[in-house]
Design a protein around this motif. Sequence first.
Motif, PDB file in Angstrom:
ATOM      1  N   LYS A   1       0.820  -1.209   0.000  1.00 15.32           N
ATOM      2  CA  LYS A   1       0.000   0.000   0.000  1.00 15.32           C
ATOM      3  C   LYS A   1       0.860   1.267   0.000  1.00 15.32           C
ATOM      4  CE  LYS A   1      -4.055  -0.218   0.129  1.00 15.32           C
ATOM      5  NZ  LYS A   1      -5.021  -0.243  -0.976  1.00 15.32           N
ATOM      6  N   THR A   2       2.061   1.179   0.584  1.00 18.09           N
ATOM      7  CA  THR A   2       2.978   2.316   0.525  1.00 18.09           C
ATOM      8  C   THR A   2       3.428   2.536  -0.908  1.00 18.09           C
ATOM      9  OG1 THR A   2       3.721   1.891   2.785  1.00 18.09           O
ATOM     10  CG2 THR A   2       5.141   3.265   1.419  1.00 18.09           C
ATOM     11  N   PHE A   3       3.785   1.451  -1.596  1.00 15.74           N
ATOM     12  CA  PHE A   3       4.172   1.561  -3.005  1.00 15.74           C
ATOM     13  C   PHE A   3       3.013   2.110  -3.826  1.00 15.74           C
ATOM     14  CE2 PHE A   3       7.371  -2.216  -2.774  1.00 15.74           C
ATOM     15  CZ  PHE A   3       8.228  -1.449  -2.010  1.00 15.74           C
ATOM     16  N   GLN A   4       1.797   1.610  -3.561  1.00 10.33           N
ATOM     17  CA  GLN A   4       0.626   2.092  -4.270  1.00 10.33           C
ATOM     18  C   GLN A   4       0.428   3.590  -4.020  1.00 10.33           C
ATOM     19  OE1 GLN A   4      -3.237   0.974  -2.742  1.00 10.33           O
ATOM     20  NE2 GLN A   4      -4.045   0.704  -4.826  1.00 10.33           N
ATOM     21  N   GLY A   5       0.652   4.020  -2.803  1.00 12.78           N
ATOM     22  CA  GLY A   5       0.522   5.439  -2.469  1.00 12.78           C
ATOM     23  C   GLY A   5       1.491   6.305  -3.255  1.00 12.78           C
ATOM     24  N   ARG A   6       2.693   5.802  -3.494  1.00  8.14           N
ATOM     25  CA  ARG A   6       3.668   6.559  -4.289  1.00  8.14           C
ATOM     26  C   ARG A   6       3.177   6.714  -5.721  1.00  8.14           C
ATOM     27  NH1 ARG A   6       8.500   3.026  -1.819  1.00  8.14           N
ATOM     28  NH2 ARG A   6       8.472   3.961   0.245  1.00  8.14           N
ATOM     29  N   LEU A   7       2.577   5.659  -6.253  1.00  4.07           N
ATOM     30  CA  LEU A   7       2.004   5.770  -7.600  1.00  4.07           C
ATOM     31  C   LEU A   7       0.857   6.773  -7.596  1.00  4.07           C
ATOM     32  CD1 LEU A   7       1.877   2.036  -8.765  1.00  4.07           C
ATOM     33  CD2 LEU A   7       3.645   3.746  -9.236  1.00  4.07           C
ATOM     34  N   GLY A   8       0.034   6.717  -6.550  1.00  4.23           N
ATOM     35  CA  GLY A   8      -1.076   7.658  -6.437  1.00  4.23           C
ATOM     36  C   GLY A   8      -0.604   9.097  -6.351  1.00  4.23           C
ATOM     37  N   ASP A   9       0.497   9.331  -5.628  1.00  5.74           N
ATOM     38  CA  ASP A   9       1.052  10.688  -5.542  1.00  5.74           C
ATOM     39  C   ASP A   9       1.457  11.190  -6.924  1.00  5.74           C
ATOM     40  OD1 ASP A   9       0.691  10.643  -2.801  1.00  5.74           O
ATOM     41  OD2 ASP A   9       2.811  10.229  -2.354  1.00  5.74           O
ATOM     42  N   ARG A  10       2.083  10.321  -7.702  1.00  2.00           N
ATOM     43  CA  ARG A  10       2.502  10.721  -9.053  1.00  2.00           C
ATOM     44  C   ARG A  10       1.277  10.964  -9.938  1.00  2.00           C
ATOM     45  NH1 ARG A  10       5.517  13.744 -12.206  1.00  2.00           N
ATOM     46  NH2 ARG A  10       5.637  12.888 -14.291  1.00  2.00           N
ATOM     47  N   LEU A  11       0.271  10.104  -9.818  1.00  3.65           N
ATOM     48  CA  LEU A  11      -0.957  10.308 -10.592  1.00  3.65           C
ATOM     49  C   LEU A  11      -1.579  11.663 -10.273  1.00  3.65           C
ATOM     50  CD1 LEU A  11      -2.489   6.744 -10.280  1.00  3.65           C
ATOM     51  CD2 LEU A  11      -1.882   7.879 -12.428  1.00  3.65           C
ATOM     52  N   LEU A  12      -1.582  12.016  -8.995  1.00  5.70           N
ATOM     53  CA  LEU A  12      -2.153  13.308  -8.595  1.00  5.70           C
ATOM     54  C   LEU A  12      -1.311  14.483  -9.070  1.00  5.70           C
ATOM     55  CD1 LEU A  12      -3.376  12.387  -5.011  1.00  5.70           C
ATOM     56  CD2 LEU A  12      -4.786  12.846  -7.041  1.00  5.70           C
ATOM     57  N   ALA A  13      -0.033  14.258  -9.287  1.00  2.38           N
ATOM     58  CA  ALA A  13       0.819  15.319  -9.835  1.00  2.38           C
ATOM     59  C   ALA A  13       0.593  15.481 -11.340  1.00  2.38           C
ATOM     60  CB  ALA A  13       2.288  15.011  -9.552  1.00  2.38           C
TER      61      ALA A  13
END
Length: 126
Positions: free
Chosen positions: A57-69
């Motif tokens: 879920k931490t790795f997924q969160g990093r992808l989510g942060d990039r998606l939001l950027a």
Amino acid sequence: MNALQQEWLALQSQHERYEALALAVKLAAFLATLLVLDSALALAVLALLWLQEAVLKTFQGRLGDRLLAIEPALKTGADAPAMQLHSDWLASRPRGAGLVAEYLKSALRPTVALPYPLLMLLVAFV
């Protein structure tokens, strides 16, 4: 399709894949509760699976942060650099205890933590 759009599609696909992997870890936890006969071993397996899901879920969160950027640039048509997932993360990457804290914070999120404490109580008292 431009590079930013391609990146968004690839990241979104992987974001969803991490969700499926996290659900598979939860299923493994349920199975461990049912199949592992030794309580101490079952508790250890559940703890490891809980941490594994937290890492996913931490790795997924990093992808989510990039998606939001990426999304604001896609919405406005702004010219933003594509393919910067790892460079952006490396620039803000926590070290040592900070990285461990990031994983533990993920482990304590309700969507991750559920059902591990309940399964651990079940194993401990049944």
